[in-house]
Design a protein around this motif. Structure first.
Motif, mmCIF file in Angstrom:
data_model
loop_
_atom_site.group_PDB
_atom_site.id
_atom_site.type_symbol
_atom_site.label_atom_id
_atom_site.label_comp_id
_atom_site.label_asym_id
_atom_site.label_seq_id
_atom_site.Cartn_x
_atom_site.Cartn_y
_atom_site.Cartn_z
ATOM 1 N N CYS A 1 19.580 -25.301 6.615
ATOM 2 C CA CYS A 1 18.527 -25.521 5.495
ATOM 3 C C CYS A 1 17.169 -25.356 6.109
ATOM 4 O O CYS A 1 16.658 -25.663 7.229
ATOM 5 N N CYS B 1 14.879 -28.901 6.451
ATOM 6 C CA CYS B 1 15.170 -29.839 7.323
ATOM 7 C C CYS B 1 15.744 -29.403 8.764
ATOM 8 O O CYS B 1 15.979 -30.101 9.725
ATOM 9 N N HIS C 1 18.869 -34.811 4.641
ATOM 10 C CA HIS C 1 17.820 -34.290 4.315
ATOM 11 C C HIS C 1 16.518 -35.024 4.143
ATOM 12 O O HIS C 1 15.560 -35.033 4.714
HETATM 13 ZN ZN ZN Z 1 17.826 -29.933 4.603
#
Ligand code: ZN
Ligand code: ACO
Length: 226
Positions: free
Chosen positions: A21, A24, A43
């Motif tokens: 991601c 994050c 997240h």
């Molecule tokens: Zn994330």
């Protein structure tokens, strides 16, 4: 690494849907409902924790073009100590530490690196100590080692048995995974050396790292020039 290897790695990641991601930093498999769920759980909590809204009183100890370092002391207002603790928890969970106990909480100083996007992207906890055992650089592995030789070697490599005088112990150092290799850890440590003891900058030798991880060892070896 040649291009063929890279292609294989990319294909592997596609197949298993491994994704990092880009806000994050979590690595998860997009194809797995369980992984997706875990990512969703993590997240927002993570981003909320590292979000830094700014405080009325901030102890800014260093400023850079891409951020600043603030120091949080145990006697500071609750909002400050809580933020320091929350970020430290994130670091601890990444380091696999079970307990969040510090050896001397009343004397621990937490240094937070805040970037220009108002996120806490680095955290360093420093505590006063008296002595430490030096982590020794890994010697070249000689060929034809017996198992006993190897064990001796390994032990010797970990730590010297001679205590040395040290003043400042770094019990945690953590940088957000997407912000590594931008000298954030280096700048945190330089700032600690300059501000840990009022009026007397510490040398690299007066700083000790407690139980470094492999990443921590690579960084510390480079930083201390050992
Ligand atoms: Zn994330
Ligand atoms: N591999 C190889 N060399 C490294 C690494 C690494 N993973 N990390 C740092 N170095 C060396 C490099 O030579 C680097 O210089 P370069 O980027 O010009 O090559 C130099 O150290 C300085 O690195 P920084 O950019 O200042 O370090 P960074 O901000 O990336 O933070 C840290 C390093 C804190 C170890 C980070 O990787 C991290 O948070 N890792 C996960 C948590 C962790 O393991 N922390 C250490 C625990 S030990 C303890 O807390 C006492």
């Amino acid at each position: 690494q040649n291009d063929d290897d890279q292609l294989i790695i990319d294909a592997g990641q596609k197949q298993f849907g491994a994704t990092t991601c880009n806000s994050c930093g979590m690595l998860y498999s997009a194809d797995s409902p369980e992984d997706n769920f875990q990512h969703t759980q993590f997240h927002q909590r993570f981003l909320d924790t590292i979000k830094f809204v700014g405080w009325k009183k901030e102890r800014v100890v260093a400023e850079f073009w891409d951020g600043k370092i603030i120091l949080v002391l145990p006697e500071d207002p609750k909002y400050a100590t809580k933020k320091a603790e929350d970020v430290r928890r994130i670091a601890d969970s990444e380091l696999g530490f079970q307990q969040v106990n510090l050896s001397s909480p009343s004397a621990a100083k937490t240094y937070l690196f805040i970037n220009s996007d108002k996120m806490v992207v680095g955290c360093l906890v420093a505590e006063p100590i008296r002595q430490a055992f030096r982590v020794l650089a890994q010697p070249e592995k000689p060929k034809d080692m017996t198992k006993e030789d190897f064990m001796d070697h390994h032990r010797a490599w970990c730590c010297s048995s001679v205590p040395e005088k040290a003043i400042c112990g770094v019990s945690r150092i953590w940088v957000f995974s997407l912000m590594r290799r931008k000298s954030i850890a280096t700048r945190l440590l330089d700032t600690v050396r300059g501000s840990f003891m009022y009026g007397s900058p510490l040398t690299k030798e007066e700083i000790a790292f407690s139980d470094p991880t492999p990443d921590g060892k690579l960084f510390a070896t480079k930083y201390c020039g050992t």
